[in-house]
Enzyme design. Structure first.
Site, PDB file in Angstrom:
ATOM      1  N   ALA A 265       0.854  -1.184   0.000  1.00  0.00           N
ATOM      2  CA  ALA A 265       0.000   0.000   0.000  1.00  0.00           C
ATOM      3  C   ALA A 265       0.885   1.227   0.000  1.00  0.00           C
ATOM      4  O   ALA A 265       2.101   1.149   0.211  1.00  0.00           O
ATOM      5  CB  ALA A 265      -0.915   0.000   1.216  1.00  0.00           C
ATOM      6  N   MET A 266       0.270   2.393  -0.214  1.00  0.00           N
ATOM      7  CA  MET A 266       1.032   3.643  -0.309  1.00  0.00           C
ATOM      8  C   MET A 266       0.292   4.761   0.404  1.00  0.00           C
ATOM      9  O   MET A 266      -0.914   4.912   0.232  1.00  0.00           O
ATOM     10  CB  MET A 266       1.242   3.985  -1.786  1.00  0.00           C
ATOM     11  N   GLU A 267       1.059   5.537   1.193  1.00  0.00           N
ATOM     12  CA  GLU A 267       0.469   6.506   2.114  1.00  0.00           C
ATOM     13  C   GLU A 267       0.228   7.880   1.505  1.00  0.00           C
ATOM     14  O   GLU A 267       0.218   8.886   2.224  1.00  0.00           O
ATOM     15  CB  GLU A 267       1.376   6.648   3.340  1.00  0.00           C
ATOM     16  N   ASN A 268       0.029   7.989   0.192  1.00  0.00           N
ATOM     17  CA  ASN A 268      -0.187   9.292  -0.428  1.00  0.00           C
ATOM     18  C   ASN A 268      -1.145  10.135   0.413  1.00  0.00           C
ATOM     19  O   ASN A 268      -2.152   9.637   0.903  1.00  0.00           O
ATOM     20  CB  ASN A 268      -0.793   9.133  -1.825  1.00  0.00           C
ATOM     21  N   GLU A 301      -0.503   2.676   6.947  1.00  0.00           N
ATOM     22  CA  GLU A 301      -0.588   3.794   5.993  1.00  0.00           C
ATOM     23  C   GLU A 301      -1.248   5.013   6.628  1.00  0.00           C
ATOM     24  O   GLU A 301      -0.861   6.153   6.343  1.00  0.00           O
ATOM     25  CB  GLU A 301      -1.328   3.366   4.721  1.00  0.00           C
ATOM     26  N   HIS A 304       1.244   6.859   8.761  1.00  0.00           N
ATOM     27  CA  HIS A 304       2.194   7.623   7.947  1.00  0.00           C
ATOM     28  C   HIS A 304       1.751   9.082   7.771  1.00  0.00           C
ATOM     29  O   HIS A 304       2.584   9.934   7.430  1.00  0.00           O
ATOM     30  CB  HIS A 304       2.334   6.988   6.562  1.00  0.00           C
TER      31      HIS A 304
END
Length: 865
Positions: A265-268, A301, A304
């Protein structure tokens, strides 16, 4: 060997960016093959020198450049160096660039790409340069505004970072949405998603009374599988407020699940893009492990937002600054939501299996590396999991309250900045009476797993117990490596099993004596409780004393650890017997102690299930100078068979005693299912397939995926007579569910019998397999490399050739996935010479391949040395 080795990037050569982007306004006209990107940037010189402006850009078609609204032509666009150099620019200016990209052709899954019918992005670490020309580094922080234009029928949902500030319809069936992120961020945190998606919505009220809109997007039809993720998100938000006083800072928080994604996953900022494996779950299609993982990754995430987004990394050498800290935070969250002792044991098991092996191998690196060729290769267990252990040691040294004070000071000093690990340590120090972390910083710059030896002496006349701790640096530590400052949590236990002393010892010297006074009888020392320091521990405890700790230690981790120490020693001795062709015999006291654990009604099911674990092959391989692959597997099988045969009545009784009338997702119910499946697995080792039918009945009667896949794994790995029937039944039932079929592939790829190689070749041709989807590659080839050590290291060399062939094919599509497969060869130097002679030609073939990515080159060059 290739002579054009990729450039090595060095921390020592860091210099601040010559130019900073203050604001960037993006307009994206989405199209499958010709997406037009228009960027308007306000840029300011960041140095006294007058230098050219160099922007990063990869796979971009440049259309036009304007500087302060005037056409600009004094530039060099180098596709070879992936750069755009503007030779003469003023100190402050507005730069407008138009470029075109092809999302459909982007199989690297970096930048803007298509995942099925969805447009999505992945920009960490350096993907934004595949969207537009930019100063693409984490210490360049700007305010982003994004206007997305797309076909309204095909892409009714248009998402980006921050809050939506405008939307409307346009000519030709198109529409737009404009998003504004009020917080400055580096480009790696930028995100965009467009598609025809299903959604579930909820709200969260922050501690200050603000209502935050929560939205989780997925493929239509999967909405009912998003509810656990939503509950996990709300728990995460509440926990971060309670534990660290951190409140969410935007009006909306969104998560999007996509199938094709390189990471978990990505914490944009405000718009997290997730691998669908970490969002979608229901009891029929997801295991308890999946549910647990979703809760953990959703938390990770979300956490973050502060540890990564509000405060980010100055450069990629500081990656553990955000990742180690946030893994620690998600581990603490999981411990508070579930069983703290089980969470700790599982975290350490994962650390030993992956990070300890990495730390001892050719790709070993500190949690803060000094060099790299390809930053994608440093998203490793060392940066993440060992990084989390270093943060945990800081909390152990300062105490929970002291650590919280340090976190508060960190946000007070550095909010909105791109900083270094030294800045985090500084905040921890000044918040705690200038605590001296000088020696502790060695954990950041030195690689390898330290060795800790504990010996003891009891003076009966003086009633004095002396514990001597000695630390030894590993063989692959730097030549100038220094002793560590490590917190070692110790308990002393009397003959009745009662704790008579408990404290944290601070080891700073190579050898130190710690004296305990007024100890009236000789105690047993329980050392490194809770795994307080990430080390390899040896003690002078006798076999019987380890068995005593197995039965009596009040520290759950060390009780589990005693069982692992005993079984590891016994198995390693038996491996030597196997190599010498001697008859096997398992220690009767160990068999008896194992039975006592099975019969102990005072421990919960989850802990009992963990205590039944036999050390994994990977962990055992770490203890061997030359790895004996077939002998290790044969001995583990013998141990399981011996234990199962000796205790089969107890195992059957335990198995039958667990009845669940309804499915519940709580720690007790999850522990019961785990224990039941562990009993079933162990019973499958009883001679003659006596319990084959029990496993098949369990499979057919399963009402949840935990039991269904647990039984299928037992059936396949035991090579049961029901294997083919069970695999077909599972396939026919689940072939339209990609996430479930990943489990089906994994079960077969990890089976250690001779038929697995041919099975993999067949499975690659199956309709459910798609090599462009990283999850599927990881489930089949990744699982084969990581866990099926006997078949990957087959004496014919076929496993090596298969993986070399596949990673070279994948390298042309997705270098990140290919380099992960290349890591499977990391034990090259410790394999028997006969296997090295088969592996070396494949490694040399890989590294001599024209056009090889720097991702794969870096890994293979280190393996070959």
């Amino acid at each position: 060997m290739k002579t054009d080795a990729p450039k090595v990037i060095k921390l020592s050569e860091y210099k601040k960016p010559d130019y900073l982007v203050e604001t960037i306004d993006l307009v994206l006209h989405l199209d499958n093959t010709k997406t037009l990107v228009q960027s308007t940037m306000k840029i300011k010189r960041n140095t006294d020198e007058v230098t050219p402006l160099i922007l990063n850009g990869e796979e971009l078609v440049l259309k036009s450049i304007k500087l302060n609204n005037e056409t600009y032509t004094d530039y060099v666009h180098s596709t070879e160096n992936h750069s755009l150099t503007l030779n003469k620019v003023p100190a402050e200016f507005t730069l407008m660039i138009e470029n075109e990209i092809n999302p459909e052709a982007n199989k690297t899954l970096d930048g803007l790409y298509k995942s099925g019918t969805i447009f999505c992005t992945q920009n960490e670490p350096e993907g934004f340069r595949r969207i537009t020309f930019y100063v693409d580094r984490p210490d360049n922080m700007a305010k982003f505004t994004t206007k997305i234009v797309a076909d309204k029928k095909l892409y009714p949902i248009l998402l980006s970072n921050g809050n939506p500030i405008a939307r409307g319809d346009l000519e030709g069936g198109k529409h737009f949405v404009t998003w504004e992120d009020p917080f400055k961020k580096p480009a790696y945190l930028y995100a965009l998603v467009a598609g025809d998606l299903g959604v579930i919505k909820d709200t969260f009220k922050t501690k200050s009374g603000r209502n935050v809109a929560l939205e989780i997007y997925c493929d239509k039809g999967n909405e009912n599988k998003c509810h656990h993720a939503m509950e996990s998100l709300k728990k995460s938000m509440k926990w971060d407020e309670d534990r660290f006083g951190l409140e969410y800072d935007l009006d909306i928080y969104m998560i999007v699940a996509v199938d094709a994604f390189n990471m978990g996953a990505m914490e944009n900022k405000g718009l997290n893009i997730f691998n669908s494996a970490y969002v979608l779950a229901d009891q029929k299609s997801a295991t308890d492990t999946n549910f647990y993982g979703i809760e953990s990754v959703i938390g990770h995430e979300y956490f973050h937002n502060w540890t990564g987004n509000r405060i980010t990394c100055r450069d990629w050498f500081q990656l553990t600054l955000k990742e180690g800290l946030t893994v620690f935070r998600d581990q603490e969250f999981s411990a508070d939501m579930n069983s703290r002792s089980v969470e700790r044991i599982q975290s350490v098991m994962g650390l030993r299996a992956a990070q300890f092996a990495e730390d001892a191998g050719p790709t070993s690196h500190p949690i803060k590396p000094a060099t790299y060729m390809e930053i994608n290769n440093f998203y490793t267990a060392t940066i993440y999991e060992k990084g989390a252990e270093v943060i945990r040691m800081i909390q152990t040294l300062l105490g929970v309250d002291g650590f919280r004070k340090g976190m508060d000071k960190y946000f007070e000093l550095f909010d909105g900045q791109a900083v270094r690990t030294e800045d985090f340590i500084h905040a921890m120090s000044v918040a705690n009476n200038n605590f001296d972390f000088t020696q502790f910083k060695n954990w950041y710059g030195q690689n390898g797993t330290p060795l800790l030896k504990a010996t003891s002496k009891y003076d009966e006349a003086a009633k004095r117990f002396t514990l001597t701790l000695t630390q030894t640096l590993p063989a692959n530590a730097p030549k100038d490596a220094k002793a560590y400052h490590m917190p070692v949590r110790v308990g002393l236990i009397d003959s009745t099993g009662k704790d008579i002393a408990s404290k944290v010892l601070e080891l700073k010297e190579t050898t130190q004596d710690f004296v305990f006074e007024n100890i009236t009888s000789k105690p047993i020392a329980s050392v490194n409780r809770e795994f307080s320091a990430p080390v390899k521990l040896t003690t002078d405890l006798t076999f019987d004393e380890q068995l005593f700790l197995m039965a009596h230690d009040s520290d759950s981790f060390n009780r589990f650890e005693a069982a692992q120490v005993v079984s590891t020693k016994l198995i390693l001795d038996l491996i030597e017997d196997a190599k010498a062709k001697r008859t096997f015999e398992l220690n009767s006291k160990y068999v008896e102690a194992f039975g006592k654990i099975l019969a102990d009604n005072t421990i919960d099911e989850a802990f009992k299930a963990l205590s039944m674990s036999i050390p994994g092959e990977g962990v055992l391989h770490q203890e061997q100078a030359e790895i004996a692959y077939p002998e290790t597997e044969a001995v583990r099988t013998f141990v399981k068979k011996t234990l199962a045969t000796a205790h089969q009545d107890t195992l059957v009784k335990l198995y039958k005693s667990i009845e669940q009338k309804e499915y519940k997702l709580d720690p007790k119910s999850m522990g019961q299912r785990d224990l039941k499946n562990k009993c079933l697995d162990l019973l499958s080792y009883v001679e003659g397939g006596k319990y084959n039918s029990l496993a098949f009945d369990h499979f057919k009667a399963a009402t949840n995926m935990t039991d269904e896949i647990g039984a299928l794994t037992t059936i396949v790995h035991a090579n049961s007579v029901h294997k083919d029937e069970a695999l077909k039944a599972f396939y026919d039932k689940w072939k339209h569910e990609t996430l479930v079929m990943q489990k089906w592939l994994t079960v077969q790829a990890s089976a250690s019998d001779e038929s697995t190689y041919d099975a993999i070749l067949k499975l690659e041709k199956d309709a459910v397999y798609d090599r462009t989807i990283p999850n599927l590659v990881r489930a089949l080839l990744g699982q084969f490399v990581a866990t099926n050590k006997v078949q990957f290291n087959h004496p014919s060399g076929r496993g090596y050739k298969l993986i070399a062939d596949r990673l070279l094919e994948l390298d042309k599509l997705n270098p990140q996935v290919a380099s992960r497969l290349a890591s499977g060869f990391k034990d090259f130097k410790r394999t028997p010479k006969v296997l090295q002679d088969l592996m070396r030609p494949e490694l040399e073939r890989i590294i001599k391949t024209d056009g090889l990515s720097k991702n794969v080159y870096e890994i293979v060059s280190k393996i070959l040395g």
